[in-house]
Design a protein around this motif. Structure first.
Motif, mmCIF file in Angstrom:
data_model
loop_
_atom_site.group_PDB
_atom_site.id
_atom_site.type_symbol
_atom_site.label_atom_id
_atom_site.label_comp_id
_atom_site.label_asym_id
_atom_site.label_seq_id
_atom_site.Cartn_x
_atom_site.Cartn_y
_atom_site.Cartn_z
ATOM 1 N N ASN A 64 -20.837 -69.676 -47.635
ATOM 2 C CA ASN A 64 -22.139 -69.257 -47.100
ATOM 3 C C ASN A 64 -22.827 -68.264 -48.030
ATOM 4 O OD1 ASN A 64 -21.723 -70.858 -44.865
ATOM 5 N ND2 ASN A 64 -20.929 -69.203 -43.613
ATOM 6 N N ILE A 65 -22.053 -67.393 -48.667
ATOM 7 C CA ILE A 65 -22.624 -66.436 -49.629
ATOM 8 C C ILE A 65 -23.193 -67.189 -50.826
ATOM 9 C CG2 ILE A 65 -22.057 -64.569 -51.238
ATOM 10 C CD1 ILE A 65 -19.930 -63.676 -49.164
ATOM 11 N N LYS A 66 -22.482 -68.195 -51.299
ATOM 12 C CA LYS A 66 -22.979 -69.000 -52.422
ATOM 13 C C LYS A 66 -24.307 -69.658 -52.055
ATOM 14 C CE LYS A 66 -18.501 -70.186 -54.420
ATOM 15 N NZ LYS A 66 -17.527 -71.280 -54.632
ATOM 16 N N THR A 67 -24.414 -70.111 -50.825
ATOM 17 C CA THR A 67 -25.661 -70.716 -50.362
ATOM 18 C C THR A 67 -26.802 -69.701 -50.405
ATOM 19 O OG1 THR A 67 -24.410 -72.187 -48.921
ATOM 20 C CG2 THR A 67 -26.749 -71.948 -48.445
ATOM 21 N N LEU A 68 -26.531 -68.461 -49.975
ATOM 22 C CA LEU A 68 -27.560 -67.414 -50.028
ATOM 23 C C LEU A 68 -28.005 -67.127 -51.461
ATOM 24 C CD1 LEU A 68 -26.342 -64.822 -47.375
ATOM 25 C CD2 LEU A 68 -28.377 -66.254 -47.268
ATOM 26 N N ILE A 69 -27.072 -67.104 -52.393
ATOM 27 C CA ILE A 69 -27.421 -66.858 -53.798
ATOM 28 C C ILE A 69 -28.294 -67.991 -54.327
ATOM 29 C CG2 ILE A 69 -26.481 -66.676 -56.141
ATOM 30 C CD1 ILE A 69 -24.070 -65.240 -54.887
ATOM 31 N N LEU A 70 -27.948 -69.223 -54.008
ATOM 32 C CA LEU A 70 -28.758 -70.369 -54.441
ATOM 33 C C LEU A 70 -30.157 -70.308 -53.832
ATOM 34 C CD1 LEU A 70 -26.180 -73.282 -54.364
ATOM 35 C CD2 LEU A 70 -27.207 -72.204 -56.370
ATOM 36 N N MET A 71 -30.247 -69.855 -52.576
ATOM 37 C CA MET A 71 -31.565 -69.712 -51.944
ATOM 38 C C MET A 71 -32.380 -68.630 -52.651
ATOM 39 S SD MET A 71 -30.493 -70.142 -47.930
ATOM 40 C CE MET A 71 -31.982 -69.400 -47.332
ATOM 41 N N LEU A 101 -30.909 -58.828 -55.857
ATOM 42 C CA LEU A 101 -30.371 -59.609 -54.745
ATOM 43 C C LEU A 101 -29.171 -60.450 -55.190
ATOM 44 C CD1 LEU A 101 -33.584 -60.793 -52.873
ATOM 45 C CD2 LEU A 101 -31.877 -59.150 -52.078
ATOM 46 N N ALA A 102 -29.252 -61.031 -56.382
ATOM 47 C CA ALA A 102 -28.153 -61.852 -56.897
ATOM 48 C C ALA A 102 -26.893 -61.013 -57.122
ATOM 49 C CB ALA A 102 -28.569 -62.542 -58.186
ATOM 50 N N VAL A 103 -27.075 -59.709 -57.399
ATOM 51 C CA VAL A 103 -25.928 -58.825 -57.594
ATOM 52 C C VAL A 103 -25.391 -58.320 -56.254
ATOM 53 C CG1 VAL A 103 -25.232 -56.569 -58.504
ATOM 54 C CG2 VAL A 103 -26.579 -58.117 -59.914
ATOM 55 N N PHE A 104 -26.297 -57.932 -55.355
ATOM 56 C CA PHE A 104 -25.860 -57.314 -54.102
ATOM 57 C C PHE A 104 -25.397 -58.323 -53.043
ATOM 58 C CE2 PHE A 104 -28.425 -53.653 -55.610
ATOM 59 C CZ PHE A 104 -27.387 -52.733 -55.612
ATOM 60 N N ILE A 105 -25.966 -59.504 -53.022
ATOM 61 C CA ILE A 105 -25.579 -60.494 -51.999
ATOM 62 C C ILE A 105 -24.077 -60.794 -52.054
ATOM 63 C CG2 ILE A 105 -25.788 -62.919 -51.305
ATOM 64 C CD1 ILE A 105 -28.798 -62.685 -51.776
ATOM 65 N N PRO A 106 -23.495 -61.072 -53.229
ATOM 66 C CA PRO A 106 -22.046 -61.354 -53.224
ATOM 67 C C PRO A 106 -21.203 -60.160 -52.769
ATOM 68 C CG PRO A 106 -23.021 -62.088 -55.272
ATOM 69 C CD PRO A 106 -24.074 -61.315 -54.550
ATOM 70 N N GLY A 107 -21.529 -58.984 -53.250
ATOM 71 C CA GLY A 107 -20.734 -57.799 -52.891
ATOM 72 C C GLY A 107 -20.832 -57.458 -51.414
ATOM 73 N N ILE A 108 -22.049 -57.359 -50.927
ATOM 74 C CA ILE A 108 -22.249 -57.021 -49.522
ATOM 75 C C ILE A 108 -21.759 -58.166 -48.629
ATOM 76 C CG2 ILE A 108 -24.002 -56.562 -47.766
ATOM 77 C CD1 ILE A 108 -25.589 -55.088 -49.976
ATOM 78 N N GLY A 109 -22.049 -59.400 -49.028
ATOM 79 C CA GLY A 109 -21.604 -60.557 -48.248
ATOM 80 C C GLY A 109 -20.092 -60.623 -48.138
ATOM 81 N N TYR A 110 -19.393 -60.365 -49.249
ATOM 82 C CA TYR A 110 -17.933 -60.383 -49.227
ATOM 83 C C TYR A 110 -17.393 -59.305 -48.289
ATOM 84 C CZ TYR A 110 -13.077 -60.392 -50.654
ATOM 85 O OH TYR A 110 -11.707 -60.470 -50.646
ATOM 86 N N ALA A 111 -17.994 -58.109 -48.372
ATOM 87 C CA ALA A 111 -17.546 -57.008 -47.499
ATOM 88 C C ALA A 111 -17.750 -57.364 -46.023
ATOM 89 C CB ALA A 111 -18.292 -55.727 -47.841
ATOM 90 N N ILE A 112 -18.886 -57.964 -45.699
ATOM 91 C CA ILE A 112 -19.166 -58.345 -44.312
ATOM 92 C C ILE A 112 -18.173 -59.407 -43.837
ATOM 93 C CG2 ILE A 112 -20.831 -59.530 -42.829
ATOM 94 C CD1 ILE A 112 -23.047 -58.099 -44.459
ATOM 95 N N VAL A 113 -17.964 -60.426 -44.661
ATOM 96 C CA VAL A 113 -17.039 -61.510 -44.285
ATOM 97 C C VAL A 113 -15.613 -60.968 -44.146
ATOM 98 C CG1 VAL A 113 -15.987 -63.663 -45.106
ATOM 99 C CG2 VAL A 113 -18.444 -63.343 -45.275
ATOM 100 N N TYR A 114 -15.208 -60.088 -45.081
ATOM 101 C CA TYR A 114 -13.853 -59.530 -45.028
ATOM 102 C C TYR A 114 -13.648 -58.730 -43.744
ATOM 103 C CZ TYR A 114 -9.674 -56.918 -46.152
ATOM 104 O OH TYR A 114 -8.418 -56.383 -46.102
#
Length: 196
Positions: A64-71, A101-114
């Motif tokens: 889902n995070i990868k999808t957000l980055i592509l968007m 956004l491309a930098v923060f989405i993976p980091g924040i997204g991973y933290a939220i999912v974890y």
């Protein structure tokens, strides 16, 4: 002769009554909801399953995070494609926002999912063992389960997209007493993970 005929009629009537009672009993047994009995998993099986489920949920969350980055990247491309008269200043602002956004989405997204699925790791460390039972999945139907400590749990069966178990298929239902959650897995997967 008349007495023999009356006895034969009475015997036939009694036989029909017995058959009807048997048929009624069979119908009543079919209508009674089945109660499934949970069995406790071992510590090893609980650890294996919790690790498997945690990694499976993390993998889906990262998709889902990868999808957000592509968007995000698609939005930048669309902005540049639509705007004919974009200045260098506006172009640099859009590029900076997109890069941030491309930098923060993976980091924040991973933290939220974890943190969302960390509870799966904590089940195993809580010392509370998981419980399991084999069922034939009847999606949408309330099903009763008798837990190993003696209390009843009712659960409306649903198809689990992660496990890809459909109605009518044999499955394993896993119950977590510490979080009061139920998971559904295919029997083959559980056999691979825990040897069930």
């Amino acid at each position: 002769m008349i007495q023999n005929a009356d006895e034969e009629l009475e015997a036939e009537r009694q036989e029909k009554i017995k058959k009807l009672k048997k048929q009624l009993q069979l119908l009543l047994e079919e209508d009674e909801p089945k109660i499934y009995q949970f069995q406790q998993m071992t510590h090893y099986m609980t650890k294996q399953y919790c690790n498997y489920k945690f990694h499976q949920k993390m993998k889906n969350g990262i998709e889902n995070i990868k999808t957000l980055i592509l968007m995000d990247l698609s939005a930048i491309i669309v902005i540049f494609g639509i705007c004919d008269e974009i200045t260098k200043w506006q172009e640099s602002v859009v590029m900076c926002v997109g890069a941030l956004l491309a930098v923060f989405i993976p980091g924040i997204g991973y933290a939220i999912v974890y943190h969302k699925y960390k509870r799966l790791k904590n089940i195993e460390s809580s010392g509370c063992l998981l419980e399991y039972t084999n069922v034939v999945l009847d999606v949408g139907k309330e099903t009763k389960f008798l837990c190993s400590d003696g209390h009843m749990e009712e659960w409306k069966m649903r198809s689990d997209d992660d496990a890809k178990v459909k109605a009518g298929e044999e499955a394993v239902v896993i119950y977590s007493p510490s979080t009061h959650e139920m998971f559904t897995e295919r029997k083959e997967v559980m056999n691979k993970i825990c040897g069930i």
